[in-house]
Design an enzyme around this catalytic site. Structure first.
Site, PDB file in Angstrom:
ATOM      1  CG  HIS A  38      38.360   9.082 -13.560  1.00  0.00           C
ATOM      2  ND1 HIS A  38      38.743   8.072 -12.701  1.00  0.00           N
ATOM      3  CD2 HIS A  38      37.192   9.569 -13.081  1.00  0.00           C
ATOM      4  CE1 HIS A  38      37.829   7.951 -11.745  1.00  0.00           C
ATOM      5  NE2 HIS A  38      36.884   8.844 -11.943  1.00  0.00           N
ATOM      6  CG  LEU A 129      38.018  16.201  -6.458  1.00  0.00           C
ATOM      7  CD1 LEU A 129      36.611  16.349  -7.039  1.00  0.00           C
ATOM      8  CD2 LEU A 129      39.064  16.493  -7.528  1.00  0.00           C
ATOM      9  CG  HIS A 269      34.498  12.596 -14.853  1.00  0.00           C
ATOM     10  ND1 HIS A 269      35.442  13.407 -14.273  1.00  0.00           N
ATOM     11  CD2 HIS A 269      34.135  11.700 -13.896  1.00  0.00           C
ATOM     12  CE1 HIS A 269      35.640  13.030 -13.025  1.00  0.00           C
ATOM     13  NE2 HIS A 269      34.853  11.992 -12.767  1.00  0.00           N
ATOM     14  CD  GLU A 418      39.764  25.278  12.147  1.00  0.00           C
ATOM     15  OE1 GLU A 418      39.194  25.363  11.022  1.00  0.00           O
ATOM     16  OE2 GLU A 418      39.560  26.107  13.063  1.00  0.00           O
ATOM     17  CG  PHE A 444      37.239  23.472  15.999  1.00  0.00           C
ATOM     18  CD1 PHE A 444      35.859  23.358  15.842  1.00  0.00           C
ATOM     19  CD2 PHE A 444      37.722  24.466  16.836  1.00  0.00           C
ATOM     20  CE1 PHE A 444      34.984  24.215  16.509  1.00  0.00           C
ATOM     21  CE2 PHE A 444      36.857  25.329  17.505  1.00  0.00           C
ATOM     22  CZ  PHE A 444      35.484  25.198  17.345  1.00  0.00           C
ATOM     23  CG  HIS A 480      33.827  25.638  21.592  1.00  0.00           C
ATOM     24  ND1 HIS A 480      32.727  25.994  20.855  1.00  0.00           N
ATOM     25  CD2 HIS A 480      34.801  26.547  21.306  1.00  0.00           C
ATOM     26  CE1 HIS A 480      33.021  27.081  20.156  1.00  0.00           C
ATOM     27  NE2 HIS A 480      34.269  27.432  20.400  1.00  0.00           N
TER      28      HIS A 480
HETATM   29  C1  LIG Z   1      36.136  15.354  -1.924  1.00  0.00           C
HETATM   30  C2  LIG Z   1      35.670  14.624  -3.142  1.00  0.00           C
HETATM   31  N1  LIG Z   1      34.367  14.640  -3.442  1.00  0.00           N
HETATM   32  C3  LIG Z   1      33.911  13.947  -4.513  1.00  0.00           C
HETATM   33  C4  LIG Z   1      34.771  13.226  -5.292  1.00  0.00           C
HETATM   34  C5  LIG Z   1      34.247  12.399  -6.458  1.00  0.00           C
HETATM   35  N2  LIG Z   1      34.637  13.055  -7.717  1.00  0.00           N
HETATM   36  C6  LIG Z   1      35.693  12.640  -8.426  1.00  0.00           C
HETATM   37  S1  LIG Z   1      36.016  13.643  -9.737  1.00  0.00           S
HETATM   38  C7  LIG Z   1      34.713  14.643  -9.351  1.00  0.00           C
HETATM   39  C8  LIG Z   1      34.421  15.905 -10.116  1.00  0.00           C
HETATM   40  C9  LIG Z   1      34.913  15.926 -11.472  1.00  0.00           C
HETATM   41  O1  LIG Z   1      34.982  17.215 -11.996  1.00  0.00           O
HETATM   42  P1  LIG Z   1      36.379  17.878 -12.262  1.00  0.00           P
HETATM   43  O2  LIG Z   1      37.085  18.084 -11.000  1.00  0.00           O
HETATM   44  O3  LIG Z   1      36.109  19.076 -13.088  1.00  0.00           O
HETATM   45  O4  LIG Z   1      37.182  16.824 -13.096  1.00  0.00           O
HETATM   46  P2  LIG Z   1      37.012  16.463 -14.628  1.00  0.00           P
HETATM   47  O5  LIG Z   1      35.573  16.172 -14.857  1.00  0.00           O
HETATM   48  O6  LIG Z   1      37.464  17.644 -15.381  1.00  0.00           O
HETATM   49  O7  LIG Z   1      37.855  15.261 -14.835  1.00  0.00           O
HETATM   50  C10 LIG Z   1      34.036  14.173  -8.243  1.00  0.00           C
HETATM   51  C11 LIG Z   1      32.830  14.817  -7.676  1.00  0.00           C
HETATM   52  C12 LIG Z   1      36.134  13.240  -4.935  1.00  0.00           C
HETATM   53  N3  LIG Z   1      37.041  12.562  -5.622  1.00  0.00           N
HETATM   54  N4  LIG Z   1      36.554  13.965  -3.882  1.00  0.00           N
END
Ligand SMILES: Cc1ncc(C[n+]2csc(CCOP(=O)(O)OP(=O)(O)O)c2C)c(N)n1
Length: 671
Positions: A38, A129, A269, A418, A444, A480
């Site tokens: 990336h 993320l 990206h 949680e 949970f 639960h």
């Molecule tokens: C929980 C999660 N869901 C999906 C992804 C796959 N994924 C990696 S980067 C991204 C989104 C990219 O957008 P952004 O956070 O704005 O990063 P940028 O494009 O600015 O590099 C996704 C959906 C991930 N890494 N983690």
């Protein structure tokens, strides 16, 4: 200062752009070489990262584990080349140019997403993320709590985060920023890479949140700056350092900054730029050097930045040295993640007491009894709950809770969060100096699972206290009542799941959980009372093999009943029913099925034994038990979701009774 700098001039003539472009160039080159990765985020965030690392971060590249360093978390882990470039340029040992050339290759120090166990200088594993920012909240909590205990001389640092749109869209970020805002964690500073682009395209496809207002609503200071203006970023960081609240700096950036066609688009990206675009980007940035080549003056300037924190580290080391020997040794022990000597003795004494005065209590209560002594023996243990304190029995009488601005305490009210709790626990443990244990209902665990998975993957020593562990919780019903959770958690590599049967096993499981320093533990505990099944004193921790013969057969065993937790009582009652019919069976208690399955074959074979009929009893799904009882073994447990009723009725309704177990055994035996 702003004109191009010839290669030979001294380090102090290097401009901010030169430094940031070095990060961009290395990131582009490494992604290109790996043919994957990336480039967009490192190129867009290079300016903010450069300002942070060269001017603000208390950092010494020669010692990336120095306890009073500032923490830096790249929450947007997909932009991993950003942090690898920074670690390389500042001179972290082992982060060689060859490692950058091996980006994303097997066993390199530059894996696809940052992993703290692979790369020196990476504070936490990120990639899913939202995890990074939530983990950073735990680091910031740990810093303030240790500061309250040890004072400014020893603990006085900040936690910085670079977070992306994706980090802030994820639900966990809500829990994390709300908790940080509430606790007024003013040493937490988030740089938001506000580039308005995600994978599918512009953010406008799916989001219209005003992040500044959102953070403000959660009790943060939040500002907007031009994320390519180094002076504006520096001003915002200076102010953030003086804030009485956590700060979010929304840095407006262009993803893939410099790339002629792809900048500002989702094309930058997650794929290599390609030769032409890469050449165009370097030309636009005025970068005239070969791939992976950094001119000496820029390299020198970065190396200087890598040494910026050295005098702080040395002064800190002097202050540590000046402490009374005992206090210093205790601080060092805790920061190394070593456990105190007194733990095993405290558990041994508790077990003696429980033998003398047996306790027929729920294992959640048994856990509280154990914690009364453990919290004294392990001063770094910090408990908490996601708003179920009275149900989880985690707040022992000797613990006080931290509150906004007052961090002297050993209990955390995480709120109904949680996921945020589990991630914060990761951060506290990674920070070192504290050993977190947090609680909720077992069902949970699903709400916390992504952070639990990071703990397992990254080998983070945390403990989850998960009560209400089966249909035994009764009237709250199937929403639960966990049924698949034990199996699913046991299947997670490096997660250790305990389900103790009584007060003694609970003490033994707590001991093992706290002695383990290389991964997470989960204690599944009951709401309902249970008899104490261990009656004989044993200094040995019988739970340590995951399973052991609790009650031998009278004569040659014709069947073995394996059971965990609350069902051990049922197994013993079935044994009694059968004994009355002169049918000898043995009972094996299984406080940790996963730990048992990890034992050497010899140990397993001895404990499983050779009785012809094998039965497992657990008020959960069968998945996993075949490894003990075989595909033809008898399983008495749950085959679907539970129901709402008093728990004794439910056990009867689902056929998890001593009579049913005895009947199954006799029927199978007579076949
Ligand atoms: C929980 C999660 N869901 C999906 C992804 C796959 N994924 C990696 S980067 C991204 C989104 C990219 O957008 P952004 O956070 O704005 O990063 P940028 O494009 O600015 O590099 C996704 C959906 C991930 N890494 N983690």
């Amino acid at each position: 200062m702003d004109q191009a700098v010839p290669n030979s001039v001294s380090a102090d003539r290097v401009t901010h752009s030169d430094l940031a472009n070095a990060v961009r160039a290395l990131s582009m080159d490494a992604v290109e070489q790996a043919k994957s990765g990336h480039p967009g985020l490192p190129m867009g965030a290079a300016d903010m990262a450069t300002v942070l690392f060269t001017k603000f971060l208390k950092y010494d590249a020669t010692d990336t584990t120095w306890p009073d360093r500032d923490r830096f978390v790249l929450s947007a882990g997909h932009g991993s080349m950003l942090i690898y470039s920074l670690l390389h340029l500042t001179g972290v040992k082992g982060m060689t140019i060859d490692e950058l050339k091996r980006f994303r290759q097997l066993d390199s120090k530059t894996p696809g997403h940052p992993e703290n166990f692979m790369t020196p200088g990476v504070e936490t594993t990120t990639g899913p993320l939202g995890q990074g920012i939530a983990t950073a909240v735990g680091m910031a909590i740990a810093e303030r709590m240790l500061n309250a205990e040890y004072g400014d001389d020893l603990v006085d640092h900040r936690t910085y985060v670079i977070a992306s749109d994706g980090d802030l869209m994820e639900g966990i970020s809500h829990e994390a920023i709300a908790l940080a805002g509430h606790l007024k964690l003013n040493r937490l500073i988030v740089l938001f890479d506000d580039n308005g682009i995600s994978i599918d395209g512009p953010l406008s496809l799916s989001d219209s949140v005003d992040q500044v207002k959102r953070f403000e609503a959660a009790g943060w200071r939040a500002v907007r700056v031009d994320g390519h203006d180094d002076k504006a970023i520096a001003r915002a960081l200076s102010r953030a350092q003086k804030s009485d609240r956590p700060t979010m700096i929304a840095c407006k950036t262009t993803i893939g900054f410099g790339a002629p066609k792809k900048a500002g688009t989702s094309k930058a990206h997650g794929e290599p730029l390609g030769a032409e675009e890469l050449a165009g980007a370097k030309a636009a940035l005025g970068w005239k050097h070969a791939p992976f080549e950094i001119p000496e003056n820029i390299r020198d300037a970065w190396a200087k930045a890598g040494k910026k924190g050295r005098r702080h580290r040395k002064a800190w080391a002097e202050r540590l040295k000046a402490l009374p020997a005992e206090k210093r040794a205790e601080f060092e022990r805790r920061m190394k993640g070593m456990r105190p000597q007194g733990l095993s003795e405290a558990i041994a004494k508790l077990k003696d007491k429980l033998i003398a005065e047996p306790q027929n209590v729920a294992t959640r209560k048994a856990s509280e009894i154990a914690l009364e002594v453990i919290t004294e023996a392990v001063p770094e243990l910090v408990l908490g709950s996601a708003d179920l304190t009275p149900s989880n029995n985690t707040k022992t009488k000797n613990l006080t809770a931290i509150s906004p601005g007052n961090y002297a305490g050993r209990y955390i009210h995480y709120g109904i969060r949680e996921h945020g709790m589990a991630a914060a626990m990761n951060g506290m443990a990674l920070h070192k100096g504290l050993v977190p244990a947090g609680a909720t209902f077992l069902v949970f665990a699903d709400y916390a699972r992504p952070a639990m998975r990071i703990a397992a993957l990254a080998g983070i020593p945390v403990t989850y206290v998960m009560t209400h562990d089966s249909i035994g919780l009764g009237e709250d019903g199937p929403t639960h009542q966990p049924v698949e959770h034990l199996a699913s958690l046991r299947s997670m590599p490096k997660m250790r799941v305990y389900r103790p049967a009584d007060a003694i096993e609970t003490a033994e499981c707590w001991q093992m959980a706290l002695e383990r320093t290389d991964g997470p533990n989960l204690l599944a505990l009951t709401r309902q009372n249970l008899p104490q099944v261990r009656k004989e004193a044993s200094r040995e921790n019988l739970s340590a093999t995951g399973a052991y013969e609790l009650s031998p057969a009278e004569g040659k065993a014709r069947a073995t009943i394996f059971a965990s937790g609350s069902e051990v009582e049922i197994a013993l009652a079935a044994q009694k029913i059968l004994a009355e019919q002169s049918f000898a069976v043995r009972v094996v208690s299984v406080p940790s099925l996963d730990l048992f399955l990890a034992q050497p074959e010899k140990v397993r074979a001895r404990i499983i034994g050779d009785a012809p009929v094998k039965v497992a009893v657990e008020a959960a799904v069968r998945f996993g038990w075949d490894a003990v009882i075989g595909p033809d073994g008898i399983f008495v447990g749950m085959h679907g979701f539970g129901a709402s009723a008093p728990y004794k009725d439910l056990y009867k309704h689902f056929g998890i009774t001593a009579e049913a177990v005895a009947e199954h055994i006799l029927r199978t035996h007579n076949l």
